[in-house]
Design an enzyme around this catalytic site. Sequence first.
Site, short mmCIF file in Angstrom:
data_model
loop_
_atom_site.label_atom_id
_atom_site.label_comp_id
_atom_site.label_asym_id
_atom_site.label_seq_id
_atom_site.Cartn_x
_atom_site.Cartn_y
_atom_site.Cartn_z
N PHE A 12 0.71 -1.17 0.11
CA PHE A 12 -0.01 -0.05 0.05
C PHE A 12 0.82 1.23 -0.07
CE2 PHE A 12 -2.74 -3.00 2.04
CZ PHE A 12 -3.97 -2.93 1.43
N ASP A 13 0.33 2.35 -0.79
CA ASP A 13 0.99 3.64 -0.66
C ASP A 13 0.42 4.05 0.57
OD1 ASP A 13 1.82 6.21 -1.36
OD2 ASP A 13 -0.27 6.73 -1.60
N LEU A 14 0.93 5.01 1.14
CA LEU A 14 0.38 5.69 2.42
C LEU A 14 -0.58 6.97 2.32
CD1 LEU A 14 0.27 5.63 5.74
CD2 LEU A 14 2.46 7.11 5.45
#
Length: 207
Positions: A12-14
Amino acid sequence: MDSFTVNKAIIFDLDGTIWNSIPYRIHAWQLAFRDYGMDTDPEVIRLMIGYPGSMLIKKMNAKDPEIEKTEEKYFEKMLNDVKFYPDVEKTFHDLKKLGFKIAIVTSSRRNMVEKIKIEADAIVTMDDVSSGKPDPEAYLKAIKIVGSTPSRTIVVGDIDNDLIPAKKLGCIAILVNHGLQKKSENKDYEIKDIHEILDIIQSLNWK
């Protein structure tokens, strides 16, 4: 390596993907640039969130790298107001029950990420690599840490910059839009909310 002997992974990107930080990031950058005598267009900043801070500074025709540290100071003061999207915690729990290793790959700095609680098996920040997104270096590092391979990895992001390295590596790329209009030439799937990942995983029938 046989695909059934490696872990299933999801990266996941944040910012803007699992963490509703974009409005706060924009405001922090505006304040930082203002300290250096620059008025900025919030829309230009918004489009650059997810890229290394150095690239945003260059985009604004600024030169002082200290602007990024100033932005971090402003953003840190806003941390109590920044929240994970409501379905993130349960989705992470469900993913772990399905046997997935969870990694975070972010353009944020490690000292900032360490101030928030993220239930992940690996976190790769801008400080852990020599080249930021869309270079695939951070993704390769995360995949190695969790013991997976690109063909057994799903990447989730809110902008195309998150998905470009996924496609370069042969990962499955999912764009999450959170109800906003998004464009991506590199997505395999598009979802509105994080929990919809579970439906995609079911259709993949990974063992």
